[in-house]
Design a protein around this motif. Structure first.
Motif, PDB file in Angstrom:
ATOM      1  N   GLU A   1      -8.473  -0.827   1.781  1.00 27.16           N
ATOM      2  CA  GLU A   1      -7.441  -0.962   0.755  1.00 27.16           C
ATOM      3  C   GLU A   1      -6.753  -2.316   0.838  1.00 27.16           C
ATOM      4  O   GLU A   1      -6.469  -2.950  -0.190  1.00 27.16           O
TER       5      GLU A   1
ATOM      6  N   GLY B   1       0.012   8.937  -0.102  1.00 20.96           N
ATOM      7  CA  GLY B   1      -0.914   9.911  -0.670  1.00 20.96           C
ATOM      8  C   GLY B   1      -1.904  10.485   0.322  1.00 20.96           C
ATOM      9  O   GLY B   1      -2.688  11.372  -0.018  1.00 20.96           O
ATOM     10  N   GLN B   2      -1.895   9.995   1.572  1.00 19.42           N
ATOM     11  CA  GLN B   2      -2.846  10.479   2.572  1.00 19.42           C
ATOM     12  C   GLN B   2      -2.286  11.681   3.332  1.00 19.42           C
ATOM     13  O   GLN B   2      -1.073  11.832   3.474  1.00 19.42           O
TER      14      GLN B   2
ATOM     15  N   SER C   1     -10.284   3.181   5.885  1.00 26.66           N
ATOM     16  CA  SER C   1      -9.828   3.206   4.486  1.00 26.66           C
ATOM     17  C   SER C   1      -8.627   2.287   4.290  1.00 26.66           C
ATOM     18  O   SER C   1      -8.521   1.598   3.271  1.00 26.66           O
ATOM     19  N   LEU C   2      -7.720   2.278   5.256  1.00 31.02           N
ATOM     20  CA  LEU C   2      -6.544   1.410   5.180  1.00 31.02           C
ATOM     21  C   LEU C   2      -6.961  -0.056   5.134  1.00 31.02           C
ATOM     22  O   LEU C   2      -6.450  -0.842   4.310  1.00 31.02           O
TER      23      LEU C   2
ATOM     24  N   ASN D   1      -9.123  -4.925  -0.509  1.00 28.28           N
ATOM     25  CA  ASN D   1      -9.186  -4.842  -1.970  1.00 28.28           C
ATOM     26  C   ASN D   1      -7.953  -5.455  -2.612  1.00 28.28           C
ATOM     27  O   ASN D   1      -8.036  -6.165  -3.619  1.00 28.28           O
ATOM     28  N   LYS D   2      -6.796  -5.169  -2.030  1.00 29.57           N
ATOM     29  CA  LYS D   2      -5.539  -5.724  -2.550  1.00 29.57           C
ATOM     30  C   LYS D   2      -5.565  -7.244  -2.436  1.00 29.57           C
ATOM     31  O   LYS D   2      -5.124  -7.960  -3.351  1.00 29.57           O
TER      32      LYS D   2
ATOM     33  N   LEU E   1       0.835  -1.215   0.000  1.00 29.91           N
ATOM     34  CA  LEU E   1       0.000   0.000   0.000  1.00 29.91           C
ATOM     35  C   LEU E   1       0.865   1.259   0.000  1.00 29.91           C
ATOM     36  O   LEU E   1       0.445   2.314   0.488  1.00 29.91           O
ATOM     37  N   SER E   2       2.066   1.173  -0.566  1.00 24.40           N
ATOM     38  CA  SER E   2       3.000   2.300  -0.479  1.00 24.40           C
ATOM     39  C   SER E   2       2.420   3.567  -1.097  1.00 24.40           C
ATOM     40  O   SER E   2       2.491   4.652  -0.500  1.00 24.40           O
ATOM     41  N   GLN E   3       1.853   3.436  -2.285  1.00 26.91           N
ATOM     42  CA  GLN E   3       1.329   4.628  -2.962  1.00 26.91           C
ATOM     43  C   GLN E   3       0.166   5.243  -2.186  1.00 26.91           C
ATOM     44  O   GLN E   3       0.082   6.464  -2.022  1.00 26.91           O
ATOM     45  N   TRP E   4      -0.708   4.392  -1.683  1.00 24.63           N
ATOM     46  CA  TRP E   4      -1.856   4.889  -0.926  1.00 24.63           C
ATOM     47  C   TRP E   4      -1.399   5.567   0.361  1.00 24.63           C
ATOM     48  O   TRP E   4      -1.875   6.663   0.703  1.00 24.63           O
ATOM     49  N   LEU E   5      -0.471   4.935   1.078  1.00 28.03           N
ATOM     50  CA  LEU E   5       0.008   5.491   2.349  1.00 28.03           C
ATOM     51  C   LEU E   5       0.653   6.860   2.155  1.00 28.03           C
ATOM     52  O   LEU E   5       0.438   7.780   2.952  1.00 28.03           O
TER      53      LEU E   5
END
Length: 766
Positions: free
Chosen positions: A67, A40-41, A63-64, A70-71, A34-38
């Motif tokens: 995610e 981006g918050q 949300s985490l 979903n992954k 989840l690097s990109q998501w983390l």
């Protein structure tokens, strides 16, 4: 480059430090997948010391987990099966660990990201930040957050000093009361016999002397404490003012400028969450310091000691009031601007927001906001604090709205959903100014109190300039006024002054921004396109871009004076191109199939070196919102001679009947799109599929509807014997050849499409 990609390249001790950040509390696999998501918050938006921020942290936790789930769902194969189980386990683990304390998750992730940034920065031996979270903006945010931390420590320090002062003063008052009691005892000795008086008086006199000496020393100490505290408050207020200047005069002004450029098609101005969090921290810190200063004033009144402290406290109180007033009035902003081209009798919307409303509990007594339309002159008078006597320049329906507090987002805003401009009162125009050059603005104003009516604020904010129109035909000229204002307005200007002339490169930037936004394309205006526009704007033939860099264009040249030999302005021509492209040509522009910004002579020079049947698409010089097809072919009147033909321009009206791709498909003499691309290769994906087929299996016997013969290849020159001798009536005003009467199959198709379907195809069906 993302921080996580950089972090994975760490070596040695730095790598061990990075790995030690992870464990059961936060698995490294979660960081990886989840690097990109983390990254981006907005973790920094959340104040870890404020329990009310827990709902924001809870949203991020949810949300985490979502995610992660979903992954996990998207994992396939044997390895994917194991990873799916592992990620699902981590989702459950994080939920059970942080569900009751989501702020701890935020604290953990902030620590991880900050440490990774530091390790990467140190490893790169460079002060320049890397990656999305380590750019210059991130550095600025870090400086702002560090200043808030310094303010927090200063405020905590002055709070401790104030408590110490209060404690010492209370003890001083007790001792002062003791001295009064001793004095009363000494006074009462006069009623005693001389022997008793002589026996008790020395002891009381000694006590009084001791207490009075202590009181004198302690009074000096208290005065020093008060002065020291006042000096610390002065330091806090200096830092507060500096921090507020950075946030309001830099960051908020930049946001407003981005909002203005977004009106011209620039990138979105971005959310207000970070700005609001900063403003709320400012409000909280200012209010804490204000309360401390008031308590210090109360202590001074409780125990007056001669000295400069009274004047110092008055100055501090005045300064802190000015600071909070500036914060409140500056953070009453327009989150969603009203349309800048405003048509009467048409519904429109706008949203205003008070960034510190939630922190100052303004929502406990929700204020009402009123919207009024005022002229440019009235706006000038308003900013000069001149009495405008509640003047307005028109009547807006549904122009009152109560501010609402949204608990989930912590925002206080008024959402005007159904405003409508019923009428407008225009002022006397200057010189050649037209109605579409007259600027108005929507004034939003409100009044509210904070701190139990301690402070009452009257807040006002002005929208970006709006141009009022009464008919759609005025839209393009009004848009020109808005574009010029948005692009070239200076911060802090007197409403609504803009320069009368600008450098050509500045105008190019604005035109390119507007074009890309209107056409919704990443393909903007190339340097060649801009040279073409410069040639048109300045009636020049130079093809060297450098020749135009120092040239200026006036507003009159832009949208008052008609182009030479035309009955329209430069902007009206350009706006027509945008409208046509936006409505009908967008995919072809994005594909690069339309050269567009090419004049007739350039088209001829380009095509004459190409095989017959080569064509290009260029925007018409003679008609607003027109595009023409230029192609090279034999001259039917002079065998062996070639020439370039120009079709009469197609407009929106034509393309609403039949698309460009279909029209090109209809014209069999068009073979190659310049320079050498077969036309079907470029346009076939946009052709309208055949609508009707016959029952006859032999296509040669009865071809399908819209079935045209294959375009002839270069080795088989096409027969252009179908050309009729040209007459002047076939040429447009510029000598463009009108094929409507000779070759355009699309006209026949249009005629067929107008006939009743039943009669048209009865013969084929029988």
């Amino acid at each position: 480059m993302a921080v996580w990609i950089q972090a994975q390249q760490l070596q040695g001790d730095a790598l061990h430090q990075m790995q030690s950040l992870y464990g059961q509390h936060f698995p490294i696999e979660v960081r990886h997948y989840l690097s990109q998501w983390l990254e981006g918050q907005l973790w920094d938006v959340i104040d870890l010391e404020n329990p009310q921020e827990e709902f924001k942290a809870k949203r991020l936790l949810d949300s985490l987990i979502q995610e992660l789930q979903n992954k996990a769902e998207h994992q396939v194969g044997e390895d994917g099966f194991l990873l799916k189980i592992k990620l699902g386990h981590y989702a459950s683990q994080l939920k059970s660990t942080y569900d009751r304390c989501p702020l701890e998750l935020v604290r953990c992730i902030k620590h991880i990201l900050y440490t990774e940034q530091r390790l990467v920065r140190e490893a790169s031996n460079s002060s320049s930040p890397v990656g999305g979270m380590m750019d210059s903006m991130s550095q600025k945010y870090q400086q702002i957050n560090q200043a808030f931390e310094e303010l927090r420590l200063l405020t905590q320090d002055t709070e401790n000093d104030l408590r110490k002062l209060q404690h010492n003063q209370e003890y001083f008052i007790i001792q002062y009361q003791e001295s009064l009691r001793i004095q009363a005892q000494l006074t009462s000795l006069a009623t005693l016999p001389p022997a008793d008086r002589q026996l008790r008086e020395p002891t009381l006199l000694s006590k009084r002397a001791t207490v009075e000496a202590w009181l004198t020393r302690e009074a000096n100490t208290l005065q020093k404490y008060r002065l020291d505290l006042a000096e610390k408050h002065q330091k806090s207020l200096q830092l507060l003012r500096k921090q507020q200047t950075i946030i309001l005069d830099d960051e908020l002004i930049h946001w407003k400028r981005r909002q203005q450029l977004a009106g011209n098609g620039g990138p979105p101005e971005g959310g207000l969450d970070i700005l609001q969090s900063w403003c709320e921290k400012l409000a909280e810190t200012i209010w804490q310091n204000r309360q401390q200063i008031r308590r210090a004033e109360h202590l001074r009144q409780q125990l007056p000691i001669p000295g400069p402290i009274e004047e110092l406290l008055n100055d501090l109180n005045s300064t802190i009031t000015d600071i909070i007033s500036a914060l409140v009035t500056s953070t009453f902003i327009i989150e969603k601007q009203p349309p800048q081209v405003l048509k009467t009798q048409t519904k429109f919307a706008a949203t205003v927001r008070l960034l510190v409303g939630g922190k100052l509990n303004v929502h406990m007594n929700p204020p009402q906001v009123k919207a009024t339309i005022i002229s440019e002159q009235q706006a000038k008078a308003l900013l000069k604090n001149e009495n405008t006597r509640n003047d307005s320049s028109g009547e807006i329906l549904n122009n009152n709205c109560v501010m609402e507090y949204h608990q989930a987002t912590g925002t206080l805003s008024a959402n005007f959903r159904n405003m409508s401009l019923k009428r407008i009162k225009r002022s006397d125009r200057r010189g050649a100014e037209s109605v579409t050059e007259e600027k108005f603005t929507i004034l939003f104003e409100s009044q509210f109190s904070v701190g139990g009516n301690e402070l009452v604020f009257q807040v006002k904010t002005l929208s970006l300039p709006v141009v009022v129109i009464v008919h759609g035909s005025q839209d393009n000229n009004a848009t020109a006024t808005v574009l010029w204002d948005n692009a070239f307005a200076e911060p802090g200007r007197v409403p609504f002054i803009v320069p009368d002339k600008v450098l050509w490169p500045q105008l190019c930037e604005a035109l390119n921004m507007k074009y890309k936004a209107e056409v919704q394309s990443n393909r903007g205006l190339s340097e060649e396109n801009l040279v073409f526009l410069a040639q048109k704007a300045f009636s020049s033939s130079s093809i060297n871009p450098d020749d135009y860099r120092g040239m200026t264009m006036t507003w009159s040249q832009f949208n008052r004076e008609s182009l030479p030999g035309r009955n329209f302005t430069f902007w009206q021509w350009f706006d027509g191109v945008m409208e046509l492209t936006k409505k009908h040509l967008k995919p072809h522009w994005n594909d690069g199939a339309i050269l567009g910004f090419v004049n007739k002579q350039q088209a001829q020079d380009m095509l004459m070196s190409k095989p017959n049947g080569t064509f290009l698409l260029r925007f018409s010089d003679s008609e607003i919102g027109g595009i023409t097809i230029a192609w090279v072919a034999e001259n039917p009147n002079k065998p062996g001679e070639r020439m370039v033909w120009n079709l009469m321009p197609y407009t929106t009206k034509d393309f609403s009947i039949r698309s460009l791709a279909d029209r090109i498909s209809d014209l069999n003499h068009l073979l190659f799109l310049y320079p050498d691309r077969p036309k079907d290769e470029v346009f076939s994906k946009y052709y309208t599929p055949p609508l009707f087929t016959t029952t006859n299996p032999d296509p040669a016997a009865n071809p399908t509807y819209m079935d045209h013969g294959a375009s002839p290849v270069v080795s088989h020159p096409p027969n252009y014997g179908i050309y009729q001798p040209m007459s002047d009536s076939m040429l447009d005003a510029d000598g463009d050849f009108d094929l409507d009467d000779t070759m355009d199959v699309a006209r026949h198709v249009e005629e067929l499409l107008r006939r009743p379907m039943e009669n048209q195809w009865r013969g084929q069906q029988s």
